[in-house]
Design an enzyme around this catalytic site. Structure first.
Site, PDB file in Angstrom:
ATOM      1  N   MET A  82       0.767  -1.166  -0.078  1.00 28.98           N
ATOM      2  CA  MET A  82       0.081  -0.072   0.172  1.00 28.98           C
ATOM      3  C   MET A  82       1.037   1.388   0.070  1.00 28.98           C
ATOM      4  O   MET A  82       1.554   1.520   0.947  1.00 28.98           O
ATOM      5  CB  MET A  82      -1.010  -0.070   1.237  1.00 28.98           C
ATOM      6  CG  MET A  82      -1.729  -1.282   1.323  1.00 28.98           C
ATOM      7  SD  MET A  82      -2.137  -1.433   3.005  1.00 28.98           S
ATOM      8  CE  MET A  82      -3.369   0.084   3.160  1.00 28.98           C
ATOM      9  N   ILE A 124      -3.622   1.192   8.204  1.00 24.21           N
ATOM     10  CA  ILE A 124      -2.464   1.200   8.442  1.00 24.21           C
ATOM     11  C   ILE A 124      -2.015   2.663   8.171  1.00 24.21           C
ATOM     12  O   ILE A 124      -2.205   2.746   6.824  1.00 24.21           O
ATOM     13  CB  ILE A 124      -1.380   0.166   8.012  1.00 24.21           C
ATOM     14  CG1 ILE A 124      -2.023  -1.154   8.093  1.00 24.21           C
ATOM     15  CG2 ILE A 124      -0.205   0.187   8.748  1.00 24.21           C
ATOM     16  CD1 ILE A 124      -1.182  -2.207   7.259  1.00 24.21           C
ATOM     17  N   GLY A 157       1.387   4.245   4.107  1.00 29.37           N
ATOM     18  CA  GLY A 157       2.178   3.343   3.298  1.00 29.37           C
ATOM     19  C   GLY A 157       2.556   2.174   4.355  1.00 29.37           C
ATOM     20  O   GLY A 157       3.056   2.184   5.472  1.00 29.37           O
ATOM     21  N   SER A 158       2.328   0.860   3.769  1.00 28.84           N
ATOM     22  CA  SER A 158       2.205  -0.339   4.579  1.00 28.84           C
ATOM     23  C   SER A 158       2.315  -1.292   3.550  1.00 28.84           C
ATOM     24  O   SER A 158       2.243  -1.309   2.453  1.00 28.84           O
ATOM     25  CB  SER A 158       1.426  -0.207   5.631  1.00 28.84           C
ATOM     26  OG  SER A 158       0.227   0.091   5.288  1.00 28.84           O
ATOM     27  N   ARG A 159       1.612  -2.750   4.167  1.00 27.94           N
ATOM     28  CA  ARG A 159       1.594  -3.639   3.481  1.00 27.94           C
ATOM     29  C   ARG A 159       0.465  -4.522   4.160  1.00 27.94           C
ATOM     30  O   ARG A 159       0.676  -4.634   5.422  1.00 27.94           O
ATOM     31  CB  ARG A 159       2.680  -4.518   2.837  1.00 27.94           C
ATOM     32  CG  ARG A 159       3.389  -5.338   3.983  1.00 27.94           C
ATOM     33  CD  ARG A 159       4.579  -5.884   3.621  1.00 27.94           C
ATOM     34  NE  ARG A 159       4.464  -7.047   2.898  1.00 27.94           N
ATOM     35  CZ  ARG A 159       5.409  -7.577   2.056  1.00 27.94           C
ATOM     36  NH1 ARG A 159       6.727  -6.939   1.875  1.00 27.94           N
ATOM     37  NH2 ARG A 159       5.348  -8.641   1.368  1.00 27.94           N
TER      38      ARG A 159
END
Length: 216
Positions: A95, A179, A182-184
């Site tokens: 993301m 989240i 920015g993340s996953r």
């Protein structure tokens, strides 16, 4: 534009901060005041954009597993997993800061377990982040068997929000957290699920079909 409930506090604080900056800018010499006011407005607009929470049309159909996050699939691989068993498939969704960051339940089920892990803050597209970064692991018991997914913080994102509880019944496509910045999200599907996606594909939380099984 709907704002995610998980971001209401941040939006209010940002709005107050930007209002103070804007008022201060009125008393500054020009063009400095205009530049400062424009920067404050831009920051506020970005904050509103980041915390946007658009409605999604949950797909109809039997046995569908849908994407828990907006983003891009950066990894798809077969593995043996302690929760979902041998021959499972890992799908990792990256993301970016420009994606919608609200996460959604991938399939109807019962929350069996939640496990929070402290950790590092590696870049989210670095696959080591799956095991080394701060993360929230979630196990669902579904009609097709157990399913595991995980919110992973990234280098910029250092705030995981998850409002689930063990023993809670959940419905596919419902919001459960986010989240920030920015993340996953990693999801592991059991071998009974036929995978419908591949690396490089873009996903939309609550809409993109990751897999399907007739076992639901």
């Amino acid at each position: 534009m709907r704002i995610a409930p998980y971001g209401t506090g941040s939006v209010v604080k940002t709005a107050i901060f930007c209002f103070v900056i804007f008022i201060t800018a009125l008393f500054l010499p020009q063009p400095g005041g205009v530049i400062l006011a424009t920067a404050a407005l831009g920051f506020l607009l970005f904050t509103l954009y980041f915390y946007r929470d658009p409605e999604r049309k949950i797909p109809d159909g039997k046995g569908l597993v849908i994407a828990p996050a907006d983003g891009k699939i950066v990894l798809k691989q077969t593995l043996d997993h302690p929760v979902t068993g041998p021959g499972s498939t890992l799908v990792s969704i990256f993301m970016s800061p420009f994606n919608v960051h609200v996460n959604r339940i991938p399939v109807d089920g019962l929350v069996r377990d939640l496990r929070y892990h402290e950790g590092k803050f590696l870049m989210a597209f670095d696959h080591r982040s799956m095991t080394d970064n701060e993360r929230m692991e979630i196990t669902l018991d579904t009609a097709a068997g157990p399913l595991w997914f995980c919110q992973v913080s990234g280098f910029v994102a250092r705030r995981i929000v998850c409002d689930l509880e063990a023993g809670q019944e959940v419905a596919s496509g419902k919001r459960f957290g986010m989240i920030k910045l920015g993340s996953r999200v990693d999801i592991v599907l059991p071998s009974s699920i036929q995978i419908k996606v591949k690396e490089g594909m873009k996903t939309t939380a609550g809409e993109t079909i990751l897999g399907q099984t007739g076992g639901f």
